[in-house]
Design a protein around this motif. Structure first.
Motif, PDB file in Angstrom:
ATOM      1  N   VAL A 304       0.831  -1.206   0.000  1.00 31.70           N
ATOM      2  CA  VAL A 304       0.000   0.000   0.000  1.00 31.70           C
ATOM      3  C   VAL A 304       0.864   1.255   0.000  1.00 31.70           C
ATOM      4  O   VAL A 304       0.562   2.234  -0.700  1.00 31.70           O
ATOM      5  N   TRP A 305       1.948   1.243   0.767  1.00 34.61           N
ATOM      6  CA  TRP A 305       2.816   2.420   0.824  1.00 34.61           C
ATOM      7  C   TRP A 305       3.325   2.787  -0.569  1.00 34.61           C
ATOM      8  O   TRP A 305       3.372   3.958  -0.936  1.00 34.61           O
ATOM      9  N   HIS A 306       3.678   1.787  -1.346  1.00 35.85           N
ATOM     10  CA  HIS A 306       4.178   2.056  -2.694  1.00 35.85           C
ATOM     11  C   HIS A 306       3.069   2.570  -3.612  1.00 35.85           C
ATOM     12  O   HIS A 306       3.345   3.244  -4.611  1.00 35.85           O
ATOM     13  N   MET A 307       1.843   2.271  -3.287  1.00 39.01           N
ATOM     14  CA  MET A 307       0.719   2.714  -4.106  1.00 39.01           C
ATOM     15  C   MET A 307       0.301   4.153  -3.794  1.00 39.01           C
ATOM     16  O   MET A 307      -0.303   4.830  -4.638  1.00 39.01           O
ATOM     17  N   LEU A 318      -8.155   5.597  -2.820  1.00 44.88           N
ATOM     18  CA  LEU A 318      -7.202   4.587  -2.370  1.00 44.88           C
ATOM     19  C   LEU A 318      -7.919   3.342  -1.854  1.00 44.88           C
ATOM     20  O   LEU A 318      -7.468   2.213  -2.081  1.00 44.88           O
ATOM     21  N   ASP A 319      -9.047   3.533  -1.163  1.00 47.08           N
ATOM     22  CA  ASP A 319      -9.757   2.401  -0.575  1.00 47.08           C
ATOM     23  C   ASP A 319     -10.277   1.428  -1.641  1.00 47.08           C
ATOM     24  O   ASP A 319     -10.399   0.229  -1.385  1.00 47.08           O
ATOM     25  N   PHE A 320     -10.557   1.917  -2.834  1.00 43.72           N
ATOM     26  CA  PHE A 320     -11.017   1.030  -3.899  1.00 43.72           C
ATOM     27  C   PHE A 320      -9.869   0.233  -4.523  1.00 43.72           C
ATOM     28  O   PHE A 320     -10.118  -0.752  -5.222  1.00 43.72           O
ATOM     29  N   ALA A 321      -8.645   0.665  -4.285  1.00 42.14           N
ATOM     30  CA  ALA A 321      -7.484  -0.006  -4.887  1.00 42.14           C
ATOM     31  C   ALA A 321      -6.727  -0.891  -3.903  1.00 42.14           C
ATOM     32  O   ALA A 321      -5.819  -1.618  -4.306  1.00 42.14           O
ATOM     33  N   LEU A 322      -7.082  -0.863  -2.621  1.00 40.85           N
ATOM     34  CA  LEU A 322      -6.365  -1.658  -1.628  1.00 40.85           C
ATOM     35  C   LEU A 322      -6.367  -3.144  -1.963  1.00 40.85           C
ATOM     36  O   LEU A 322      -5.436  -3.872  -1.623  1.00 40.85           O
ATOM     37  N   SER A 374     -10.573  11.253  -8.838  1.00 42.71           N
ATOM     38  CA  SER A 374     -10.563  11.079 -10.291  1.00 42.71           C
ATOM     39  C   SER A 374      -9.145  10.879 -10.818  1.00 42.71           C
ATOM     40  O   SER A 374      -8.900  10.002 -11.667  1.00 42.71           O
ATOM     41  N   LEU A 375      -8.209  11.660 -10.316  1.00 42.16           N
ATOM     42  CA  LEU A 375      -6.818  11.527 -10.762  1.00 42.16           C
ATOM     43  C   LEU A 375      -6.238  10.160 -10.427  1.00 42.16           C
ATOM     44  O   LEU A 375      -5.538   9.548 -11.237  1.00 42.16           O
ATOM     45  N   PHE A 376      -6.522   9.687  -9.229  1.00 42.47           N
ATOM     46  CA  PHE A 376      -5.985   8.390  -8.822  1.00 42.47           C
ATOM     47  C   PHE A 376      -6.533   7.274  -9.699  1.00 42.47           C
ATOM     48  O   PHE A 376      -5.788   6.381 -10.138  1.00 42.47           O
ATOM     49  N   GLN A 377      -7.843   7.298  -9.930  1.00 41.90           N
ATOM     50  CA  GLN A 377      -8.443   6.275 -10.782  1.00 41.90           C
ATOM     51  C   GLN A 377      -7.839   6.294 -12.183  1.00 41.90           C
ATOM     52  O   GLN A 377      -7.544   5.243 -12.764  1.00 41.90           O
ATOM     53  N   THR A 378      -7.642   7.488 -12.722  1.00 34.82           N
ATOM     54  CA  THR A 378      -7.063   7.611 -14.065  1.00 34.82           C
ATOM     55  C   THR A 378      -5.635   7.083 -14.097  1.00 34.82           C
ATOM     56  O   THR A 378      -5.261   6.336 -15.012  1.00 34.82           O
ATOM     57  N   ARG A 379      -4.852   7.447 -13.122  1.00 34.80           N
ATOM     58  CA  ARG A 379      -3.456   6.988 -13.069  1.00 34.80           C
ATOM     59  C   ARG A 379      -3.374   5.470 -12.963  1.00 34.80           C
ATOM     60  O   ARG A 379      -2.577   4.828 -13.634  1.00 34.80           O
TER      61      ARG A 379
END
Length: 396
Positions: A304-307, A318-322, A374-379
């Motif tokens: 997670v830290w690297h993400m 972030l919670d959707f990508a954990l 939005s930025l996180f999801q796009t990245r």
């Protein structure tokens, strides 16, 4: 008369030159020989140990320990201290260990310490006697002084097995010494930052490596029905790598997944509003916890830290990508119902914003949160597509 004197002078000068040259050579030879005799007559000068005195410290001893060399000859202690690279390199092998951490390849593996900890140490005594205990868990709160009573109540729910770390967004740290536990806690003060900004900069996996679990919590959580030790037991029992306590709503919930269920210890899936989940094993119906009170295992946190993105400080999305950090995610991410908390929804971050174009400070903060999601999801989407594209190009 004058000519005879000149003749005598001329003859005498010419006759003395050979004698003076021979005398100089003999003198030089005797001097060198005498110096050699004096040198071998005295013990070899050792610079391996010397002392310095000062008004503050009576005596400080510096010892230089020579390391074993693989060559037949080795440089003198003086060459070691002065850094005579020409002789050292000529008589020793260079160290290069690719398996060492990046940047430490030139060090012998036995001296490399890639991980550290947050344990407090003394300035005196023996290092191996510093620690009377080594906490197994870490809990962090991002706090302002106005929430001190709530944090005091929360900290008391965590036993001596926990290291307490406070991130101060308002710059007020010394006032917390009114609480006895604060004197043993770690305080990091940087104004107007979020917990994910602090986490990215101060909770590197190699720094928190001694801790089995890392709690990264907000300051506005009611903990009347929470016990940290019992929580850890349930996490271990159900094999959770990422978790959070169940939420007892007072003002409604954002997601059904995090709502406390009174009929069980743990749940790992739920039903959401139609259209929110395209599969029962993906967020927000499963493999999902919110970012207000997450708990990570050591291994999960390393991923997670690297993400976490350096510039996206609110953590929205972030919670959707954990789920990318554990496998299978729908089994290793869950909510602990038997140990539950209350989200008090104190708008502390909003007050840290600034008014722009006549808008209230909290509105600017909320807009930034949405943009970051939005930025996180796009990245993340682009990064995944680029990776799979590279695999396809490699296979052809």
């Amino acid at each position: 008369m004058n000519l005879s004197r000149m003749g005598i002078f001329t003859r005498s000068t010419g006759s003395r030159k050979p004698n003076e040259s021979m005398r100089s050579i003999v003198t030089t030879f005797v001097g060198v020989f005498f110096g050699f005799l004096v040198g071998v007559s005295f013990p070899t000068l050792s610079l391996t140990k010397f002392s310095l005195s000062s008004d503050v410290l009576t005596t400080i001893d510096f010892k230089y320990t020579e390391y074993t060399k693989s060559s037949l000859s080795s440089p003198t202690p003086l060459q070691h201290l002065l850094g005579n690279n020409s002789s050292v390199n000529a008589t020793s092998k260079k160290i290069w260990v690719p398996s060492n951490p990046r940047g430490a390849e030139r060090l012998p593996p036995g001296i490399v310490r890639a991980e550290t900890d947050l344990y407090l140490r003394r300035l005196w005594g023996k290092p191996n006697e510093d620690l009377t205990s080594t906490p197994k868990y870490l809990v962090t709160f991002t706090v302002g002084y106005n929430q001190r009573k709530n944090i005091d109540a929360a900290v008391k729910k965590f036993s001596g097995n926990f290291t307490i770390l406070l991130f101060h967004y308002d710059g007020r740290t010394t006032e917390w010494d009114e609480f006895d536990w604060s004197k043993e806690a770690i305080h990091v003060s940087v104004r107007r930052q979020t917990k994910w900004w602090y986490a990215k900069r101060f909770l590197h996996p190699d720094i928190v490596a001694p801790y089995d679990y890392i709690f990264i919590w907000d300051e506005d959580l009611g903990v009347e029905h929470f016990n940290a030790e019992k929580y850890i037991k349930l996490v271990r029992k159900h094999g959770l790598e990422i978790s959070q306590p169940g939420l007892e709503p007072r003002k409604g919930l954002t997601w059904q997944m995090t709502k406390r269920r009174g009929d069980r210890e743990v749940h790992k899936e739920t039903e959401e509003k139609p259209g929110r989940c395209n599969h029962p094993h993906v967020p927000p119906c499963a493999a999902f916890v919110e970012i207000m009170a997450p708990v990570f295992s050591r291994d999960a946190w390393r991923c997670v830290w690297h993400m976490i993105q350096n510039d996206l400080v609110h953590g929205w999305g972030l919670d959707f990508a954990l789920r990318k950090c554990v496998e299978p995610a729908h089994e290793k991410i869950g909510v602990i119902d038997a140990q539950w908390i209350v989200h008090q929804s104190v708008p502390s971050l909003g007050s840290q914003g600034e008014s722009e174009n006549g808008k209230a400070p909290w509105k600017g903060v909320k807009e930034r949160c949405k943009k970051e999601w939005s930025l996180f999801q796009t990245r993340f989407s682009r990064a995944e597509k680029a990776y799979f594209k590279s695999l396809n190009n490699t296979s052809h």
